[in-house]
Motif scaffolding. Sequence first.
Motif, PDB file in Angstrom:
ATOM      1  N   PRO A   1       3.564 -17.050  40.839  1.00 58.29           N
ATOM      2  CA  PRO A   1       4.322 -18.311  40.653  1.00 58.29           C
ATOM      3  C   PRO A   1       3.731 -19.474  41.435  1.00 58.29           C
ATOM      4  CG  PRO A   1       5.817 -16.471  41.061  1.00 58.29           C
ATOM      5  CD  PRO A   1       4.440 -15.975  41.345  1.00 58.29           C
ATOM      6  N   PHE A   2       3.314 -19.207  42.669  1.00 61.52           N
ATOM      7  CA  PHE A   2       2.691 -20.273  43.454  1.00 61.52           C
ATOM      8  C   PHE A   2       1.409 -20.754  42.788  1.00 61.52           C
ATOM      9  CE2 PHE A   2       5.693 -19.177  46.644  1.00 61.52           C
ATOM     10  CZ  PHE A   2       5.697 -20.183  47.593  1.00 61.52           C
ATOM     11  N   GLY A   3       0.634 -19.814  42.239  1.00 64.55           N
ATOM     12  CA  GLY A   3      -0.609 -20.193  41.584  1.00 64.55           C
ATOM     13  C   GLY A   3      -0.386 -21.030  40.348  1.00 64.55           C
ATOM     14  N   LEU A   4       0.607 -20.675  39.529  1.00 63.58           N
ATOM     15  CA  LEU A   4       0.908 -21.461  38.329  1.00 63.58           C
ATOM     16  C   LEU A   4       1.363 -22.876  38.694  1.00 63.58           C
ATOM     17  CD1 LEU A   4       2.748 -18.791  36.138  1.00 63.58           C
ATOM     18  CD2 LEU A   4       0.418 -19.673  35.835  1.00 63.58           C
ATOM     19  N   ILE A   5       2.206 -22.971  39.709  1.00 61.99           N
ATOM     20  CA  ILE A   5       2.666 -24.297  40.140  1.00 61.99           C
ATOM     21  C   ILE A   5       1.502 -25.114  40.696  1.00 61.99           C
ATOM     22  CG2 ILE A   5       4.149 -25.514  41.774  1.00 61.99           C
ATOM     23  CD1 ILE A   5       6.124 -23.179  41.537  1.00 61.99           C
ATOM     24  N   GLY A   6       0.671 -24.463  41.515  1.00 65.10           N
ATOM     25  CA  GLY A   6      -0.470 -25.174  42.084  1.00 65.10           C
ATOM     26  C   GLY A   6      -1.458 -25.630  41.035  1.00 65.10           C
ATOM     27  N   GLY A   7      -1.725 -24.772  40.038  1.00 65.47           N
ATOM     28  CA  GLY A   7      -2.639 -25.154  38.969  1.00 65.47           C
ATOM     29  C   GLY A   7      -2.122 -26.320  38.151  1.00 65.47           C
TER      30      GLY A   7
ATOM     31  N   ALA B   1      -5.654 -22.346  45.467  1.00 67.46           N
ATOM     32  CA  ALA B   1      -5.195 -22.843  46.768  1.00 67.46           C
ATOM     33  C   ALA B   1      -3.725 -22.501  47.018  1.00 67.46           C
ATOM     34  CB  ALA B   1      -5.414 -24.351  46.851  1.00 67.46           C
ATOM     35  N   LEU B   2      -2.862 -22.853  46.073  1.00 64.35           N
ATOM     36  CA  LEU B   2      -1.440 -22.587  46.279  1.00 64.35           C
ATOM     37  C   LEU B   2      -1.121 -21.109  46.052  1.00 64.35           C
ATOM     38  CD1 LEU B   2       0.750 -24.469  47.215  1.00 64.35           C
ATOM     39  CD2 LEU B   2       1.536 -24.717  44.863  1.00 64.35           C
ATOM     40  N   GLY B   3      -1.886 -20.446  45.189  1.00 61.67           N
ATOM     41  CA  GLY B   3      -1.706 -18.999  45.022  1.00 61.67           C
ATOM     42  C   GLY B   3      -2.010 -18.250  46.305  1.00 61.67           C
ATOM     43  N   ALA B   4      -2.991 -18.745  47.086  1.00 60.92           N
ATOM     44  CA  ALA B   4      -3.295 -18.129  48.375  1.00 60.92           C
ATOM     45  C   ALA B   4      -2.125 -18.267  49.337  1.00 60.92           C
ATOM     46  CB  ALA B   4      -4.552 -18.754  48.971  1.00 60.92           C
ATOM     47  N   VAL B   5      -1.404 -19.379  49.247  1.00 62.69           N
ATOM     48  CA  VAL B   5      -0.215 -19.547  50.093  1.00 62.69           C
ATOM     49  C   VAL B   5       0.842 -18.508  49.729  1.00 62.69           C
ATOM     50  CG1 VAL B   5       1.653 -21.120  50.736  1.00 62.69           C
ATOM     51  CG2 VAL B   5      -0.668 -22.005  50.423  1.00 62.69           C
TER      52      VAL B   5
ATOM     53  N   ALA C   1       0.273 -15.610  48.320  1.00 62.70           N
ATOM     54  CA  ALA C   1      -0.229 -14.306  48.749  1.00 62.70           C
ATOM     55  C   ALA C   1      -0.052 -14.127  50.246  1.00 62.70           C
ATOM     56  CB  ALA C   1      -1.702 -14.168  48.364  1.00 62.70           C
ATOM     57  N   TRP C   2      -0.243 -15.190  51.010  1.00 65.39           N
ATOM     58  CA  TRP C   2      -0.051 -15.119  52.458  1.00 65.39           C
ATOM     59  C   TRP C   2       1.397 -14.781  52.798  1.00 65.39           C
ATOM     60  CZ3 TRP C   2       2.784 -18.539  55.697  1.00 65.39           C
ATOM     61  CH2 TRP C   2       2.612 -18.324  57.062  1.00 65.39           C
ATOM     62  N   ILE C   3       2.320 -15.381  52.082  1.00 66.27           N
ATOM     63  CA  ILE C   3       3.742 -15.076  52.320  1.00 66.27           C
ATOM     64  C   ILE C   3       4.025 -13.612  52.001  1.00 66.27           C
ATOM     65  CG2 ILE C   3       6.105 -15.579  51.589  1.00 66.27           C
ATOM     66  CD1 ILE C   3       5.224 -18.462  51.078  1.00 66.27           C
ATOM     67  N   GLY C   4       3.525 -13.148  50.849  1.00 65.42           N
ATOM     68  CA  GLY C   4       3.737 -11.753  50.474  1.00 65.42           C
ATOM     69  C   GLY C   4       3.102 -10.791  51.459  1.00 65.42           C
ATOM     70  N   CYS C   5       1.924 -11.114  51.963  1.00 64.21           N
ATOM     71  CA  CYS C   5       1.258 -10.250  52.939  1.00 64.21           C
ATOM     72  C   CYS C   5       2.036 -10.194  54.248  1.00 64.21           C
ATOM     73  CB  CYS C   5      -0.163 -10.741  53.189  1.00 64.21           C
ATOM     74  SG  CYS C   5      -1.322 -10.434  51.831  1.00 64.21           S
ATOM     75  N   ARG C   6       2.539 -11.318  54.695  1.00 64.00           N
ATOM     76  CA  ARG C   6       3.304 -11.339  55.948  1.00 64.00           C
ATOM     77  C   ARG C   6       4.570 -10.498  55.826  1.00 64.00           C
ATOM     78  NH1 ARG C   6       2.686 -14.544  60.231  1.00 64.00           N
ATOM     79  NH2 ARG C   6       4.941 -14.583  60.559  1.00 64.00           N
ATOM     80  N   ARG C   7       5.183 -10.496  54.680  1.00 64.19           N
ATOM     81  CA  ARG C   7       6.396  -9.698  54.489  1.00 64.19           C
ATOM     82  C   ARG C   7       6.099  -8.199  54.532  1.00 64.19           C
ATOM     83  NH1 ARG C   7      10.882 -12.033  52.082  1.00 64.19           N
ATOM     84  NH2 ARG C   7      11.244 -10.116  50.894  1.00 64.19           N
ATOM     85  N   ARG C   8       4.863  -7.818  54.254  1.00 59.90           N
ATOM     86  CA  ARG C   8       4.476  -6.404  54.281  1.00 59.90           C
ATOM     87  C   ARG C   8       3.647  -6.051  55.517  1.00 59.90           C
ATOM     88  NH1 ARG C   8       5.262  -3.585  49.483  1.00 59.90           N
ATOM     89  NH2 ARG C   8       4.716  -1.841  50.849  1.00 59.90           N
ATOM     90  N   GLY C   9       3.442  -7.018  56.413  1.00 57.79           N
ATOM     91  CA  GLY C   9       2.660  -6.757  57.607  1.00 57.79           C
ATOM     92  C   GLY C   9       1.184  -6.536  57.335  1.00 57.79           C
ATOM     93  N   ILE C  10       0.653  -7.245  56.338  1.00 55.21           N
ATOM     94  CA  ILE C  10      -0.734  -7.077  55.911  1.00 55.21           C
ATOM     95  C   ILE C  10      -1.493  -8.369  56.184  1.00 55.21           C
ATOM     96  CG2 ILE C  10      -2.236  -6.669  53.916  1.00 55.21           C
ATOM     97  CD1 ILE C  10       0.051  -5.037  52.711  1.00 55.21           C
ATOM     98  N   ALA C  11      -2.737  -8.228  56.620  1.00 56.31           N
ATOM     99  CA  ALA C  11      -3.594  -9.395  56.818  1.00 56.31           C
ATOM    100  C   ALA C  11      -4.067  -9.916  55.463  1.00 56.31           C
ATOM    101  CB  ALA C  11      -4.783  -9.042  57.703  1.00 56.31           C
ATOM    102  N   LEU C  12      -4.228 -11.233  55.356  1.00 53.75           N
ATOM    103  CA  LEU C  12      -4.623 -11.843  54.089  1.00 53.75           C
ATOM    104  C   LEU C  12      -6.070 -11.551  53.694  1.00 53.75           C
ATOM    105  CD1 LEU C  12      -3.892 -13.654  51.690  1.00 53.75           C
ATOM    106  CD2 LEU C  12      -4.498 -15.641  53.098  1.00 53.75           C
TER     107      LEU C  12
END
Length: 369
Positions: free
Chosen positions: A62-68, A105-109, A111-122
């Motif tokens: 969703p972030f990627g679609l909005i950013g694009g 760019a916004l899709g990476a944001v 993904a960063w949120i999703g990674c933080r919720r799972r304790g994973i590095a980006l």
Amino acid sequence: MNLAFIPSPSTGVLQLGPIPLRGYAFSIIVGLFLGLWILNRRWVARGGKHGTSWDIAVWAIPFGLIGGRLYHVITDYQLYFGEGRDWVDSFKIWEGGLGIWGAVALGAVGAWIGCRRRGIALPPFADAVAPALAVAQAIGRWGNWFNQELYGRPTDLPWAVEISEGANRVADTYHPTFLYESLWCVGVALLVIWADRRFRLGHGRAFALYVAAYCAGRGWIEYMRVDEAHHILGVRLNVWTAIIVFLLAVAYFVVSAKLRPGREEIVEPDRDAETAGTDGAASASDAPEKDVGADGDQPEADSDPLKKTARKQDPLKKDVPERSAPEKDVPEKSAPGEDAPDSDAPDSDAPDSDAPAKDSAPSEAADKG
């Protein structure tokens, strides 16, 4: 007149009863599903848990679609906010218009949120998604073919695409720049997969390689396009963007290779903790209740003759048997490994031939007391 060319569809919408199936949206959806499949396989192969990549993609897509869409609307604002334009059209994403720069760019944001919720590095997740993203782009570019957009200069080459007459265009054959980019993205995906296996890229370098390789191709493909775009110093805006992003990706690749060589050993800590917890529970359940020896085997009572002998030789642990007759002592049998009684010692039961019986008994009783 060009006799060999790629025909364009007469319409970009296929009606399935009352439901319109738009070719642009269909291409993007197919690309996303194939990209997710590749992403999950790569994530598991790098040590991640099955399904984790999909959980993160729920945030990234969703972030990627909005950013694009935002990038497209901002850089081509005259299409939606100029004179005679309707700003509501800026929300009609199905009619085309997604900028890959804003999507990544916004899709990476997301993904960063999703990674933080799972304790994973980006960075390790980005390495896994790199070729999957390139494949998704390769398929999604065919949406431009359905909409008859993003073509290059006129050409008579046999692989030229036919564009029908429409607004700001005439019927002719043009360079299929959407096809060029689609094939380039397939090559980028293969390059990243090969380099990742050959050099064990990690810490975001596989993603940096994807970005640099894509920008290298996007620069010359963008230069061929003839659709309306903003120019800076006579060069299309997206060409400048490709150059800048390419330099940033190369710089990151070089610096990362020097500071953090190799690949991450653990990409999903939750999985390792889960495995350790399972192993620990199994070890606890399998452990015997009694103490075990140094070799891990549980000792059985009195099964070792040497330990039994040691206990008999210990005067504190030696059990004194009850005597049936106080005036007569019955000698105990020596345990295995115990030294036999001295043959020269006097026998308590047999009187000494040289000494009277009455004198030997008190003396022996005193020794045993």
